[in-house]
Every structure is written in structure tokens, then in C-alpha cells.
Design a protein around this motif. Sequence first.
Motif, PDB file in Angstrom:
ATOM      1  N   LEU A  56       0.849  -1.188   0.000  1.00 37.05           N
ATOM      2  CA  LEU A  56       0.000   0.000   0.000  1.00 37.05           C
ATOM      3  C   LEU A  56       0.884   1.237   0.000  1.00 37.05           C
ATOM      4  O   LEU A  56       1.805   1.349   0.817  1.00 37.05           O
ATOM      5  CB  LEU A  56      -0.920  -0.012   1.227  1.00 37.05           C
ATOM      6  N   ARG A  57       0.601   2.177  -0.921  1.00 37.85           N
ATOM      7  CA  ARG A  57       1.453   3.355  -1.080  1.00 37.85           C
ATOM      8  C   ARG A  57       0.615   4.608  -1.255  1.00 37.85           C
ATOM      9  O   ARG A  57      -0.554   4.545  -1.653  1.00 37.85           O
ATOM     10  CB  ARG A  57       2.363   3.204  -2.314  1.00 37.85           C
ATOM     11  N   ASP A  58       1.251   5.740  -0.955  1.00 39.02           N
ATOM     12  CA  ASP A  58       0.740   7.034  -1.362  1.00 39.02           C
ATOM     13  C   ASP A  58       1.849   7.744  -2.127  1.00 39.02           C
ATOM     14  O   ASP A  58       2.847   7.125  -2.499  1.00 39.02           O
ATOM     15  CB  ASP A  58       0.232   7.848  -0.164  1.00 39.02           C
ATOM     16  N   ARG A  59       1.709   9.047  -2.368  1.00 40.78           N
ATOM     17  CA  ARG A  59       2.719   9.762  -3.138  1.00 40.78           C
ATOM     18  C   ARG A  59       4.071   9.818  -2.428  1.00 40.78           C
ATOM     19  O   ARG A  59       5.124   9.932  -3.054  1.00 40.78           O
ATOM     20  CB  ARG A  59       2.230  11.181  -3.432  1.00 40.78           C
ATOM     21  N   ALA A  60       4.047   9.760  -1.082  1.00 38.08           N
ATOM     22  CA  ALA A  60       5.291   9.861  -0.315  1.00 38.08           C
ATOM     23  C   ALA A  60       6.053   8.543  -0.257  1.00 38.08           C
ATOM     24  O   ALA A  60       7.279   8.531  -0.145  1.00 38.08           O
ATOM     25  CB  ALA A  60       5.002  10.359   1.099  1.00 38.08           C
ATOM     26  N   GLY A  61       5.342   7.428  -0.326  1.00 38.70           N
ATOM     27  CA  GLY A  61       6.025   6.138  -0.235  1.00 38.70           C
ATOM     28  C   GLY A  61       5.124   5.065   0.336  1.00 38.70           C
ATOM     29  O   GLY A  61       3.888   5.222   0.425  1.00 38.70           O
ATOM     30  N   PRO A  62       5.699   3.928   0.750  1.00 37.71           N
ATOM     31  CA  PRO A  62       4.911   2.801   1.266  1.00 37.71           C
ATOM     32  C   PRO A  62       4.196   3.150   2.569  1.00 37.71           C
ATOM     33  O   PRO A  62       4.717   3.874   3.415  1.00 37.71           O
ATOM     34  CB  PRO A  62       5.974   1.712   1.493  1.00 37.71           C
ATOM     35  N   LEU A  63       2.990   2.597   2.719  1.00 43.00           N
ATOM     36  CA  LEU A  63       2.188   2.776   3.928  1.00 43.00           C
ATOM     37  C   LEU A  63       2.070   1.489   4.735  1.00 43.00           C
ATOM     38  O   LEU A  63       1.974   1.520   5.962  1.00 43.00           O
ATOM     39  CB  LEU A  63       0.786   3.276   3.569  1.00 43.00           C
ATOM     40  N   GLY A  64       2.040   0.357   4.035  1.00 45.11           N
ATOM     41  CA  GLY A  64       1.857  -0.918   4.715  1.00 45.11           C
ATOM     42  C   GLY A  64       1.635  -2.032   3.721  1.00 45.11           C
ATOM     43  O   GLY A  64       1.966  -1.905   2.529  1.00 45.11           O
ATOM     44  N   LEU A  65       1.046  -3.131   4.185  1.00 41.23           N
ATOM     45  CA  LEU A  65       0.819  -4.310   3.361  1.00 41.23           C
ATOM     46  C   LEU A  65      -0.637  -4.758   3.460  1.00 41.23           C
ATOM     47  O   LEU A  65      -1.248  -4.700   4.533  1.00 41.23           O
ATOM     48  CB  LEU A  65       1.707  -5.476   3.802  1.00 41.23           C
ATOM     49  N   GLN A 242      13.510   5.515  -2.838  1.00 42.89           N
ATOM     50  CA  GLN A 242      12.142   5.910  -2.518  1.00 42.89           C
ATOM     51  C   GLN A 242      11.597   5.172  -1.300  1.00 42.89           C
ATOM     52  O   GLN A 242      10.555   4.537  -1.342  1.00 42.89           O
ATOM     53  CB  GLN A 242      11.221   5.702  -3.730  1.00 42.89           C
ATOM     54  N   ARG A 243      12.334   5.264  -0.205  1.00 44.36           N
ATOM     55  CA  ARG A 243      11.939   4.674   1.081  1.00 44.36           C
ATOM     56  C   ARG A 243      11.805   3.158   1.013  1.00 44.36           C
ATOM     57  O   ARG A 243      11.124   2.547   1.821  1.00 44.36           O
ATOM     58  CB  ARG A 243      10.628   5.296   1.580  1.00 44.36           C
ATOM     59  N   MET A 244      12.455   2.539   0.041  1.00 48.65           N
ATOM     60  CA  MET A 244      12.488   1.089  -0.069  1.00 48.65           C
ATOM     61  C   MET A 244      13.936   0.649  -0.227  1.00 48.65           C
ATOM     62  O   MET A 244      14.760   1.382  -0.775  1.00 48.65           O
ATOM     63  CB  MET A 244      11.656   0.596  -1.267  1.00 48.65           C
ATOM     64  N   ILE A 245      14.243  -0.541   0.263  1.00 50.72           N
ATOM     65  CA  ILE A 245      15.575  -1.118   0.149  1.00 50.72           C
ATOM     66  C   ILE A 245      15.475  -2.402  -0.668  1.00 50.72           C
ATOM     67  O   ILE A 245      14.671  -3.286  -0.346  1.00 50.72           O
ATOM     68  CB  ILE A 245      16.187  -1.413   1.523  1.00 50.72           C
ATOM     69  N   PHE A 246      16.279  -2.491  -1.722  1.00 50.94           N
ATOM     70  CA  PHE A 246      16.285  -3.668  -2.585  1.00 50.94           C
ATOM     71  C   PHE A 246      17.589  -4.422  -2.372  1.00 50.94           C
ATOM     72  O   PHE A 246      18.673  -3.861  -2.502  1.00 50.94           O
ATOM     73  CB  PHE A 246      16.168  -3.245  -4.047  1.00 50.94           C
ATOM     74  N   GLU A 247      17.468  -5.699  -2.049  1.00 54.45           N
ATOM     75  CA  GLU A 247      18.650  -6.546  -1.867  1.00 54.45           C
ATOM     76  C   GLU A 247      18.924  -7.278  -3.172  1.00 54.45           C
ATOM     77  O   GLU A 247      18.065  -8.012  -3.692  1.00 54.45           O
ATOM     78  CB  GLU A 247      18.434  -7.554  -0.740  1.00 54.45           C
ATOM     79  N   ILE A 248      20.124  -7.084  -3.702  1.00 54.67           N
ATOM     80  CA  ILE A 248      20.475  -7.578  -5.039  1.00 54.67           C
ATOM     81  C   ILE A 248      21.629  -8.571  -4.926  1.00 54.67           C
ATOM     82  O   ILE A 248      22.584  -8.356  -4.186  1.00 54.67           O
ATOM     83  CB  ILE A 248      20.885  -6.403  -5.957  1.00 54.67           C
ATOM     84  N   PHE A 249      21.542  -9.653  -5.711  1.00 57.29           N
ATOM     85  CA  PHE A 249      22.646 -10.596  -5.766  1.00 57.29           C
ATOM     86  C   PHE A 249      23.882  -9.919  -6.341  1.00 57.29           C
ATOM     87  O   PHE A 249      23.803  -9.194  -7.333  1.00 57.29           O
ATOM     88  CB  PHE A 249      22.297 -11.804  -6.647  1.00 57.29           C
ATOM     89  N   SER A 250      25.035 -10.168  -5.711  1.00 50.21           N
ATOM     90  CA  SER A 250      26.273  -9.624  -6.255  1.00 50.21           C
ATOM     91  C   SER A 250      26.640 -10.290  -7.562  1.00 50.21           C
ATOM     92  O   SER A 250      27.275  -9.706  -8.430  1.00 50.21           O
ATOM     93  CB  SER A 250      27.414  -9.812  -5.241  1.00 50.21           C
ATOM     94  N   THR A 251      26.231 -11.558  -7.727  1.00 48.41           N
ATOM     95  CA  THR A 251      26.422 -12.277  -8.978  1.00 48.41           C
ATOM     96  C   THR A 251      25.063 -12.679  -9.505  1.00 48.41           C
ATOM     97  O   THR A 251      24.463 -13.626  -8.999  1.00 48.41           O
ATOM     98  CB  THR A 251      27.289 -13.533  -8.783  1.00 48.41           C
ATOM     99  N   PRO A 252      24.494 -11.968 -10.507  1.00 50.69           N
ATOM    100  CA  PRO A 252      23.156 -12.273 -11.000  1.00 50.69           C
ATOM    101  C   PRO A 252      23.063 -13.703 -11.480  1.00 50.69           C
ATOM    102  O   PRO A 252      23.998 -14.259 -12.056  1.00 50.69           O
ATOM    103  CB  PRO A 252      22.969 -11.274 -12.153  1.00 50.69           C
ATOM    104  N   LEU A 253      21.874 -14.304 -11.263  1.00 50.26           N
ATOM    105  CA  LEU A 253      21.650 -15.671 -11.718  1.00 50.26           C
ATOM    106  C   LEU A 253      21.461 -15.700 -13.226  1.00 50.26           C
ATOM    107  O   LEU A 253      20.919 -14.783 -13.793  1.00 50.26           O
ATOM    108  CB  LEU A 253      20.389 -16.220 -11.031  1.00 50.26           C
TER     109      LEU A 253
END
Length: 253
Positions: A56-65, A242-253
Motif C-alpha cells: 500500500l502506497r501514497d505519493r510519499a512512499g509505502p504505507l503498509g501491506l 524511494q523509502r524502499m531497500i532492494f537486496e540484489i545478488f552480487s552475482t546475478p543468476l
Amino acid sequence: MKPNFAMGLASLQIPHGAMVKRMHIYTGNNLQETRAPAMPLACFLGNIFAECVDVLRDRAGPLGLKLRLLTAGAGPGVMADAKVRSLERSIYFGDSCQDVLGALGSPHKVFYKSEDKMKIHSPSPHKQVPSKCNDYFFNYFTLGVDILFDSTTHLVKKFVLHTNFPGHYNFNIYHRCDFKIPLVIKKGADSQTEDCILTTYSKWDQIQELLGHPMEKPVVLHRSSSANNTNPFGSTFCFGLQRMIFEIFSTPL
């Protein structure tokens, strides 16, 4: 009379020395449109599973799930008449422990943090004051979701959605969280907007095209267990956008 059980296979022309590199087992006529079968009733065992999770989001960022949950009866004499039931629950930033317990039930595990490696992505990391208490997670393994509570206020401050990809340190601990993150992206100089959705299967290149490239260097996570200081899966990179953190593989599959 010739046997006809191998009529289709006999017509295949296989080059000499050919080797099998990949195999797909699926139902239907199109591999790209197949879906996993519904979970059998015998596998629920009193647990609740997440069919899908909408951010769930608004213009500022995530609100919840907003979680669509699946459950089935369990116990002696119940399985014969059990049916899968669907229900929806919503949880938000700032919800209390009691709110989350009332919506999702007891967590499978409670984990207390020893440090916060993600303070680098805080708006004012130099203002962070060390806490005398540790923040703690509610781990919901069958939902693919972790919920972080502040140690002082005991209110929700972070959600973690697990994709359960092979090669990750936590692979096969969590069920995959089938999440959807709606985005409104500005296109062109006339401020036109376009609706987009990030999913569990979105690639990092696609995310950067929609949200822009991170301005800060990533946080590198070197996970290891208490009994083994070597992580065979390698490190991962965490980017804040944008107030979110993405965890990325250092070596893409």
C-alpha cells in the motif's frame, strides 16, 4: 505390427553428441503461462499462507501491506471436510504488536537484532543514537514476510518481503512472497504519469529504469551463521530507493 507407444519420440532427429542442458516440467500448452498448482489440503497443517501481498502506497512512499491469506482446517476429524478459505488482512507502519498479532497471529519466530547495518540509508544517520534495547522481528516463514518493531515504542518500522530465490542465504527458509508494488512514474517534460507494478520477478535493471539509479553506495551484506563464519552463497548489495531497500545478488543468476 510395430509398437506405437514411441511413435512421437521415434520421429525426433537428435544430433550425435547432443546433451540435455535444461528440462521443464509443466502443465498446459504454453510454458510462459503456466501456474503452480494449488497447495493440497494435507500440506497446510494448521499454517496460514500468503497467496499475494500488495504494498500500500501514497505519493510519499509505502504505507503498509495488504495480505490475501489462505488457510484450511486441521486436526482430527477436520481434514475430511476441510476447505481452503481466503481472507484479507492489512498492516501498516506504526501498528502495535497487538495489531499485528490480531491480524496475522503468532509469528513462527521472534528475532532480536544485534546491530542495524542499514542506518546508512537513514535520512540522518549521524543523528542516530544507540539504543539500550534491540529492535526485534516477527518472522512469518509461511508468509515470506518479516516485520520489524521498534524496541522503545513497539510499533512497526519496517517490512521485509522475501523472494526465496536459489543462491540466497535464506533460500528455502521462507515461502516466496508474491508481492506487488504499485508505482506512478512521471514520463516526459509534460508531467504525464504511467502506472507500473514491481513484482517478485522484477529485475534490478528494470527497477532502476523506473525509480532511477541510487545516489549512494550500496550496503554490502556478508551473512554468516554463528556456527560457521563462511557464507557459501556470497554477499549481496542493498540499495535504497524511494523509502524502499532492494537486496540484489552480487552475482546475478
